[in-house]
Design a protein around this motif. Structure first.
Motif, PDB file in Angstrom:
ATOM      1  N   UNK A  61       3.473 -10.857  11.982  1.00  0.00           N
ATOM      2  CA  UNK A  61       3.980  -9.481  12.107  1.00  0.00           C
ATOM      3  C   UNK A  61       4.095  -9.077  13.576  1.00  0.00           C
ATOM      4  N   UNK A  62       3.342  -9.771  14.427  1.00  0.00           N
ATOM      5  CA  UNK A  62       3.397  -9.447  15.852  1.00  0.00           C
ATOM      6  C   UNK A  62       4.759  -9.770  16.453  1.00  0.00           C
ATOM      7  N   UNK A  63       5.576 -10.521  15.675  1.00  0.00           N
ATOM      8  CA  UNK A  63       6.919 -10.795  16.182  1.00  0.00           C
ATOM      9  C   UNK A  63       7.866  -9.620  15.914  1.00  0.00           C
ATOM     10  N   UNK A  64       7.438  -8.679  15.069  1.00  0.00           N
ATOM     11  CA  UNK A  64       8.289  -7.517  14.781  1.00  0.00           C
ATOM     12  C   UNK A  64       8.209  -6.518  15.929  1.00  0.00           C
ATOM     13  N   UNK A  65       7.002  -6.322  16.433  1.00  0.00           N
ATOM     14  CA  UNK A  65       6.821  -5.283  17.444  1.00  0.00           C
ATOM     15  C   UNK A  65       5.646  -5.614  18.346  1.00  0.00           C
ATOM     16  N   UNK A  66       5.716  -5.149  19.581  1.00  0.00           N
ATOM     17  CA  UNK A  66       4.591  -5.331  20.493  1.00  0.00           C
ATOM     18  C   UNK A  66       3.764  -4.051  20.597  1.00  0.00           C
ATOM     19  N   UNK A  67       4.236  -3.018  19.916  1.00  0.00           N
ATOM     20  CA  UNK A  67       3.546  -1.731  19.976  1.00  0.00           C
ATOM     21  C   UNK A  67       2.455  -1.680  18.902  1.00  0.00           C
ATOM     22  N   UNK A  68       1.178  -1.572  19.314  1.00  0.00           N
ATOM     23  CA  UNK A  68       0.073  -1.610  18.351  1.00  0.00           C
ATOM     24  C   UNK A  68       0.170  -0.515  17.283  1.00  0.00           C
ATOM     25  N   UNK A  69       0.697   0.639  17.641  1.00  0.00           N
ATOM     26  CA  UNK A  69       0.801   1.740  16.675  1.00  0.00           C
ATOM     27  C   UNK A  69       1.834   1.394  15.603  1.00  0.00           C
ATOM     28  N   UNK A  70       2.925   0.836  16.075  1.00  0.00           N
ATOM     29  CA  UNK A  70       3.994   0.396  15.192  1.00  0.00           C
ATOM     30  C   UNK A  70       3.518  -0.714  14.255  1.00  0.00           C
ATOM     31  N   UNK A  71       2.768  -1.644  14.849  1.00  0.00           N
ATOM     32  CA  UNK A  71       2.256  -2.782  14.094  1.00  0.00           C
ATOM     33  C   UNK A  71       1.351  -2.286  12.975  1.00  0.00           C
ATOM     34  N   UNK A  72       0.523  -1.322  13.314  1.00  0.00           N
ATOM     35  CA  UNK A  72      -0.397  -0.752  12.341  1.00  0.00           C
ATOM     36  C   UNK A  72       0.374  -0.093  11.194  1.00  0.00           C
ATOM     37  N   UNK A  73       1.465   0.550  11.528  1.00  0.00           N
ATOM     38  CA  UNK A  73       2.286   1.197  10.494  1.00  0.00           C
ATOM     39  C   UNK A  73       2.838   0.140   9.529  1.00  0.00           C
ATOM     40  N   UNK A  74       3.261  -1.009  10.078  1.00  0.00           N
ATOM     41  CA  UNK A  74       3.764  -2.090   9.225  1.00  0.00           C
ATOM     42  C   UNK A  74       2.660  -2.621   8.309  1.00  0.00           C
ATOM     43  N   UNK A  75       1.490  -2.859   8.873  1.00  0.00           N
ATOM     44  CA  UNK A  75       0.361  -3.344   8.074  1.00  0.00           C
ATOM     45  C   UNK A  75       0.034  -2.352   6.957  1.00  0.00           C
ATOM     46  N   UNK A  76      -0.028  -1.080   7.325  1.00  0.00           N
ATOM     47  CA  UNK A  76      -0.388  -0.059   6.339  1.00  0.00           C
ATOM     48  C   UNK A  76       0.633   0.014   5.219  1.00  0.00           C
ATOM     49  N   UNK A  77       1.885  -0.115   5.594  1.00  0.00           N
ATOM     50  CA  UNK A  77       2.958  -0.057   4.606  1.00  0.00           C
ATOM     51  C   UNK A  77       2.785  -1.187   3.577  1.00  0.00           C
ATOM     52  N   UNK A  78       2.528  -2.389   4.095  1.00  0.00           N
ATOM     53  CA  UNK A  78       2.355  -3.540   3.203  1.00  0.00           C
ATOM     54  C   UNK A  78       1.103  -3.364   2.342  1.00  0.00           C
ATOM     55  N   UNK A  79       0.008  -2.983   2.979  1.00  0.00           N
ATOM     56  CA  UNK A  79      -1.271  -2.861   2.269  1.00  0.00           C
ATOM     57  C   UNK A  79      -1.207  -1.767   1.204  1.00  0.00           C
ATOM     58  N   UNK A  80      -0.572  -0.666   1.533  1.00  0.00           N
ATOM     59  CA  UNK A  80      -0.447   0.414   0.548  1.00  0.00           C
ATOM     60  C   UNK A  80       0.353  -0.045  -0.662  1.00  0.00           C
ATOM     61  N   UNK A  81       1.398  -0.836  -0.410  1.00  0.00           N
ATOM     62  CA  UNK A  81       2.203  -1.369  -1.510  1.00  0.00           C
ATOM     63  C   UNK A  81       1.367  -2.258  -2.421  1.00  0.00           C
ATOM     64  N   UNK A  82       0.561  -3.145  -1.830  1.00  0.00           N
ATOM     65  CA  UNK A  82      -0.282  -4.052  -2.616  1.00  0.00           C
ATOM     66  C   UNK A  82      -1.342  -3.271  -3.391  1.00  0.00           C
ATOM     67  N   UNK A  83      -1.917  -2.272  -2.734  1.00  0.00           N
ATOM     68  CA  UNK A  83      -2.947  -1.452  -3.396  1.00  0.00           C
ATOM     69  C   UNK A  83      -2.368  -0.670  -4.569  1.00  0.00           C
ATOM     70  N   UNK A  84      -1.179  -0.137  -4.348  1.00  0.00           N
ATOM     71  CA  UNK A  84      -0.528   0.665  -5.384  1.00  0.00           C
ATOM     72  C   UNK A  84      -0.345  -0.167  -6.659  1.00  0.00           C
ATOM     73  N   UNK A  85       0.002  -1.439  -6.464  1.00  0.00           N
ATOM     74  CA  UNK A  85       0.225  -2.330  -7.616  1.00  0.00           C
ATOM     75  C   UNK A  85      -1.067  -2.975  -8.102  1.00  0.00           C
ATOM     76  N   UNK A  86      -2.170  -2.668  -7.444  1.00  0.00           N
ATOM     77  CA  UNK A  86      -3.481  -3.260  -7.780  1.00  0.00           C
ATOM     78  C   UNK A  86      -3.418  -4.792  -7.795  1.00  0.00           C
ATOM     79  N   UNK A  87      -2.779  -5.343  -6.767  1.00  0.00           N
ATOM     80  CA  UNK A  87      -2.666  -6.790  -6.624  1.00  0.00           C
ATOM     81  C   UNK A  87      -3.785  -7.270  -5.697  1.00  0.00           C
ATOM     82  N   UNK A  88      -4.619  -8.160  -6.199  1.00  0.00           N
ATOM     83  CA  UNK A  88      -5.687  -8.718  -5.376  1.00  0.00           C
ATOM     84  C   UNK A  88      -5.043  -9.657  -4.357  1.00  0.00           C
TER      85      UNK A  88
END
Ligand SMILES: Nc1ncnc2c1ncn2[C@@H]1O[C@H](COP(=O)(O)OP(=O)(O)O)[C@@H](O)[C@H]1O
Ligand SMILES: [Mg+2]
Length: 245
Positions: A130-157
């Motif tokens: 994911x570090x290839x998408x952006x060098x901005x740590x805030x932006x990177x965090x937003x990407x991680x959160x987006x993915x994690x929220x999606x997985x959590x929403x679907x209750x996927x381990x």
């Protein structure tokens, strides 16, 4: 409160350290240097779900070429193509950019797989990309959160594989991923009496207790096998342990 439901990893010894497995629907980060066994652990987890629990899995990889991945899996006795045919696995070879964009679209192959196959387990190999998408740590965090929220929403381990390692675990974690996941599993090489050995530790689990020992493991045909704790050594996670007592 009742014990939360567990999803075993199918990795003997490690499930024991985790008190039966990951809390179902939770997200674990698996951190380790190249070659420590992250991809193998991920495939083992998905194969176990499909074969032993009738749970469909999703493997998103930015790292491997299809022929390499299927071949390496076969060497462990895991026929991923068969599992795909049976509708118990979907392997998606993509880039972080396409993956992130596809999460937005209900008709993307990933969302289709989640919906149609009823995916219960997922592996992302690796989130370091994911570090290839952006060098901005805030932006990177937003990407991680987006993915994690999606997985959590679907209750996927889920297992998020990460190449970040080294003793400087937290500062090296630019998106601070280790803070937003539920568990952190560390795979390391350690040198003991001039022999390289493999070590595994569980650094954190949310909402439950876990084994704090550092254990020896091996990679065999069939995947990771976690054995007894290292004894009489300190500084194992530094990679250069010293004898104690
Ligand atoms: N069939 C096998 N039997 C024993 N060891 C294997 C087998 N296949 C791969 N390995 C070992 O697994 C390691 C590769 O692990 P891998 O999961 O690709 O690591 P990572 O994803 O962390 O880079 C290599 O060190 C290799 O020695
Ligand atoms: Mg790998």
């Amino acid at each position: 409160m009742a014990d939360p439901a567990r999803t075993p990893l199918g990795i003997g010894g490690l499930d024991e350290m985790l008190d039966g497995g990951l809390v179902t629907g939770s997200i674990a980060l698996v951190q380790g240097a190249p070659g420590t066994g992250k991809t193998t652990a991920g495939m083992q987890f998905l194969h176990d779900g499909a074969k032993n629990h009738d749970e469909a899995g999703l493997l998103v990889t930015f790292e491997e070429f299809p022929h390499t991945l299927y071949r390496d899996a076969l060497a462990h006795g895991w026929n991923l193509r068969d599992l795909e045919q049976e509708g118990l696995l979907r392997v998606v070879f993509t880039s972080p950019q396409v993956f992130m964009a596809s999460l937005q679209s209900p008709t993307s192959p990933i969302n289709e797989a989640i919906r149609e196959m009823g995916v219960r387990r997922a592996v992302v190999d690796s989130v370091t990309q994911f570090q290839s998408i952006t060098r901005d740590p805030v932006d990177l965090r937003a990407h991680y959160n987006h993915m994690i929220n999606g997985l959590r929403r679907e209750r996927i381990t889920s297992l998020l594989l990460s190449e970040d390692s080294g003793p400087d675990l937290v500062r090296g974690d630019r998106g601070r991923l280790s803070f937003v996941v539920d568990s952190v599993i560390l795979l390391r090489y350690v040198e003991i009496d001039s022999v390289m050995q493999r070590a595994v530790a569980v650094l954190k689990t949310r909402g439950s207790d876990h084994d704090k020992s550092i254990r020896r493991f091996e990679i065999e045909r069939g995947g990771l096998v976690v054995r007894e704790p290292f004894r009489g050594r300190a500084g194992l996670l530094s990679g250069v342990p010293r004898r104690t007592g």
